[in-house]
Write an enzyme that holds these catalytic residues in place. Structure first.
Site, PDB file in Angstrom:
ATOM      1  N   GLY A   6      40.196  89.779 105.481  1.00 49.79           N
ATOM      2  CA  GLY A   6      41.475  90.128 104.873  1.00 49.79           C
ATOM      3  C   GLY A   6      42.461  89.030 105.181  1.00 49.79           C
ATOM      4  O   GLY A   6      42.775  88.785 106.339  1.00 49.79           O
ATOM      5  N   HIS A   7      42.900  88.319 104.178  1.00 46.18           N
ATOM      6  CA  HIS A   7      43.857  87.239 104.383  1.00 46.18           C
ATOM      7  C   HIS A   7      45.209  87.660 103.829  1.00 46.18           C
ATOM      8  O   HIS A   7      45.333  87.906 102.638  1.00 46.18           O
ATOM      9  CB  HIS A   7      43.417  85.958 103.646  1.00 46.18           C
ATOM     10  CG  HIS A   7      42.174  85.378 104.210  1.00 46.18           C
ATOM     11  ND1 HIS A   7      41.559  84.266 103.695  1.00 46.18           N
ATOM     12  CD2 HIS A   7      41.424  85.758 105.257  1.00 46.18           C
ATOM     13  CE1 HIS A   7      40.492  83.995 104.416  1.00 46.18           C
ATOM     14  NE2 HIS A   7      40.384  84.891 105.353  1.00 46.18           N
ATOM     15  N   GLN A  30      36.628  85.587 108.958  1.00 47.47           N
ATOM     16  CA  GLN A  30      36.344  86.018 110.337  1.00 47.47           C
ATOM     17  C   GLN A  30      36.545  84.843 111.314  1.00 47.47           C
ATOM     18  O   GLN A  30      37.359  83.975 111.038  1.00 47.47           O
ATOM     19  CB  GLN A  30      34.923  86.592 110.454  1.00 47.47           C
ATOM     20  CG  GLN A  30      34.763  87.941 109.789  1.00 47.47           C
ATOM     21  CD  GLN A  30      34.240  87.855 108.378  1.00 47.47           C
ATOM     22  OE1 GLN A  30      33.385  87.053 108.077  1.00 47.47           O
ATOM     23  NE2 GLN A  30      34.730  88.696 107.502  1.00 47.47           N
ATOM     24  N   LYS A  48      44.575  82.399 109.145  1.00 49.61           N
ATOM     25  CA  LYS A  48      44.056  81.316 108.289  1.00 49.61           C
ATOM     26  C   LYS A  48      44.729  81.274 106.934  1.00 49.61           C
ATOM     27  O   LYS A  48      44.943  80.218 106.368  1.00 49.61           O
ATOM     28  CB  LYS A  48      42.553  81.533 108.015  1.00 49.61           C
ATOM     29  CG  LYS A  48      41.649  81.261 109.155  1.00 49.61           C
ATOM     30  CD  LYS A  48      40.219  81.549 108.769  1.00 49.61           C
ATOM     31  CE  LYS A  48      39.897  83.012 108.676  1.00 49.61           C
ATOM     32  NZ  LYS A  48      39.805  83.762 109.914  1.00 49.61           N
ATOM     33  N   ASP A  53      41.198  86.832 112.235  1.00 53.04           N
ATOM     34  CA  ASP A  53      42.606  87.238 112.186  1.00 53.04           C
ATOM     35  C   ASP A  53      43.517  86.233 112.885  1.00 53.04           C
ATOM     36  O   ASP A  53      44.544  86.610 113.452  1.00 53.04           O
ATOM     37  CB  ASP A  53      42.801  88.643 112.800  1.00 53.04           C
ATOM     38  CG  ASP A  53      41.843  89.643 112.202  1.00 53.04           C
ATOM     39  OD1 ASP A  53      41.726  89.661 110.970  1.00 53.04           O
ATOM     40  OD2 ASP A  53      41.190  90.382 112.965  1.00 53.04           O
TER      41      ASP A  53
HETATM   42  P1  IMP Z   1      31.293  93.891 109.560  1.00 55.30           P
HETATM   43  O1  IMP Z   1      31.561  92.452 109.244  1.00 55.30           O
HETATM   44  O2  IMP Z   1      32.112  94.837 108.738  1.00 55.30           O
HETATM   45  O3  IMP Z   1      29.847  94.203 109.564  1.00 55.30           O
HETATM   46  O4  IMP Z   1      31.796  94.128 111.071  1.00 55.30           O
HETATM   47  C1  IMP Z   1      31.162  93.511 112.187  1.00 55.30           C
HETATM   48  C2  IMP Z   1      32.186  93.103 113.240  1.00 55.30           C
HETATM   49  O5  IMP Z   1      32.987  92.037 112.733  1.00 55.30           O
HETATM   50  C3  IMP Z   1      33.168  94.217 113.591  1.00 55.30           C
HETATM   51  O6  IMP Z   1      33.505  94.094 114.961  1.00 55.30           O
HETATM   52  C4  IMP Z   1      34.374  93.909 112.731  1.00 55.30           C
HETATM   53  O7  IMP Z   1      35.572  94.442 113.262  1.00 55.30           O
HETATM   54  C5  IMP Z   1      34.367  92.392 112.771  1.00 55.30           C
HETATM   55  N1  IMP Z   1      35.023  91.790 111.605  1.00 55.30           N
HETATM   56  C6  IMP Z   1      34.564  91.727 110.354  1.00 55.30           C
HETATM   57  N2  IMP Z   1      35.437  91.103 109.552  1.00 55.30           N
HETATM   58  C7  IMP Z   1      36.472  90.729 110.320  1.00 55.30           C
HETATM   59  C8  IMP Z   1      37.690  90.005 110.065  1.00 55.30           C
HETATM   60  O8  IMP Z   1      37.982  89.545 108.967  1.00 55.30           O
HETATM   61  N3  IMP Z   1      38.498  89.834 111.139  1.00 55.30           N
HETATM   62  C9  IMP Z   1      38.187  90.286 112.372  1.00 55.30           C
HETATM   63  N4  IMP Z   1      37.064  90.946 112.655  1.00 55.30           N
HETATM   64  C10 IMP Z   1      36.208  91.170 111.645  1.00 55.30           C
END
Ligand code: IMP
Length: 408
Positions: free
Chosen positions: A40-41, A219, A16, A13
């Protein structure tokens, strides 16, 4: 020929999307190489907001091929929906500008259900990412190639049976069955058939022909499955190594761009040394609209952690910084930056004078308030890497270029 890679240097977040979008208009190929619809972009183009989860940001640009690489986890139901939304916004998506590696894994309804019932220790996005990658590692996953003449129904049944015990043991077992879930899944997967290709081959041939290629990370570094704050991480490699395994191609990245937010945020659980649970955190959240683009969850907020960021630079070999959301700090009298930790692991901060001005209309670095320049110069000096872009607002135009990313 130029190859670029853009990665979130913190916990995701970082903003990007906008930087990728700026660059992608010059690219022949944009590649997503890991993760899935957990990302999510948010892009703002001419004032219009579009949130992309899986489709690479180059989709907004003409003449750009957008690739979902083999390291990604593709949810056909969400992807089909996303393509529809993009089309409704007047943007073309077709086999001429979009492809998915036949080796990418499929996030099935079973994976999403398992994520839902898995308990909330990590605080996942609930998009089935962890269970999908778990099946990939267990060699029981389903790859995109299965929807182009494979046996999707048979493979889905096997997967369902493998997880049937867990499904039936859950308190909400009555909400899920093979029959209930398969039909829509099959229909949505079918709509993606024309995009399934040998993506590595395409990336390689564009590279050989001297094209411009951008790898778009999702991420952030500290959510990397190997180098992040395990177990509070996502299930893929979010750092530069993931670019190679997740695309199947070796490229020399001339620009390795760190997207660094001017403060720090995290969604989900896990360590966050500079987290501010008081008024500062709340003010950062409001100033930066820090609510998840994928889940809408309020993000945890705090000051920038330069000590930790150093690790991210070691992992990724960054040679360029895009510093984002600097405008959001304009409300503070004092701004802090963690530069070390004390013996008990608490951050040690340096204090900077705030600039207390709206900088969202500033277009030149030298026109920024002196205190703001001081803060940025310090980050540059501490990291030993130039801050080339300073983002002062969500729109593409609200970007100060200190050091151009390309030569005209
Ligand atoms: P998962 O990727 O849904 O399995 O989540 C694992 C961890 O990564 C959690 O703490 C999510 O909040 C975090 N996470 C996954 N995708 C994102 C992202 O795009 N931005 C920020 N945190 C993320």
């Amino acid at each position: 020929m130029s190859n670029y890679i853009i990665l979130g240097a913190q916990w995701g977040d970082e903003g990007k999307g906008k930087i990728v979008d700026m660059l992608s208009s010059r690219m022949d190929v944009v590649v997503r190489f890991h993760g899935g619809a957990n990302a999510g972009h948010t892009l703002v183009v001419n004032g219009d907001k579009t949130v992309l989860h899986l489709v690479p940001s180059g989709i907004m640009s003409k003449n750009c091929m957008n690739v979902i690489g083999n390291g990604c986890a593709v949810d056909p139901c969400l992807l089909a929906e996303e393509i529809e939304t993009i089309r409704k916004a007047g943007v073309e998506v077709n086999a001429g500008n979009f492809m998915i590696s036949r080796n990418a894994h499929i996030v099935t309804p079973v994976h999403k259900f398992l994520d839902r019932i898995s308990g909330g220790m990590i605080g996942t996005t609930g998009r089935g990412i962890g269970p999908c990658y778990a099946d990939k590692a267990a060699r029981t996953g389903i790859r995109m190639e299965e929807i182009t003449g494979g046996n999707l129904e048979g493979r889905y049944r096997e997967l369902f049976e493998k997880h049937e015990y867990a499904i039936n043991s859950s308190a909400i077992a009555n909400e899920f069955s093979f029959e209930l879930s398969f039909k829509k899944f099959e229909r949505d997967a079918g709509t993606l058939r024309e995009y399934v290709k040998d993506a590595a081959e395409t990336i390689y041939s564009v590279s050989r022909a001297g094209g411009n290629i951008l790898f778009e990370g999702a991420q952030g570094a500290f959510l990397d499955i190997d180098s992040g704050t395990y177990p509070f991480v996502t299930s893929s490699n979010t750092t530069i190594g993931g670019a190679y395994t997740g695309s199947g191609v070796y490229l020399d990245f001339g620009k390795r761009i760190a997207i660094v937010k001017a403060y720090a945020t995290r969604v989900g659980n896990g360590p966050f040394p500079t987290e501010s649970n008081d008024e500062t955190g709340a003010r950062l959240r409001e100033a930066g609209h820090e609510y998840g683009a994928t889940t809408g969850r309020p993000r945890r907020c705090g000051w920038i952690d330069l000590k930790m960021l150093k690790l991210s630079f070691i992992m990724n070999g960054f040679n360029y910084i895009a510093l984002t959301k600097v405008d959001c700090l304009g409300i503070f009298d004092k701004i802090l930056a963690a530069v070390d930790y004390d013996g008990e692991g608490f951050p040690r901060y340096l204090e900077f004078e705030g600039w207390k001005t709206d900088i969202s209309g500033v277009t030149k670095f030298k026109e920024l308030p002196a205190n703001c320049r001081k803060y940025i110069d310090f980050i540059e000096e501490y990291m030993g890497v130039p801050v080339g872009l300073v983002s002062v607002g969500p729109d593409r135009n609200q970007t100060i270029v200190k050091e151009p990313l390309w030569k005209d």
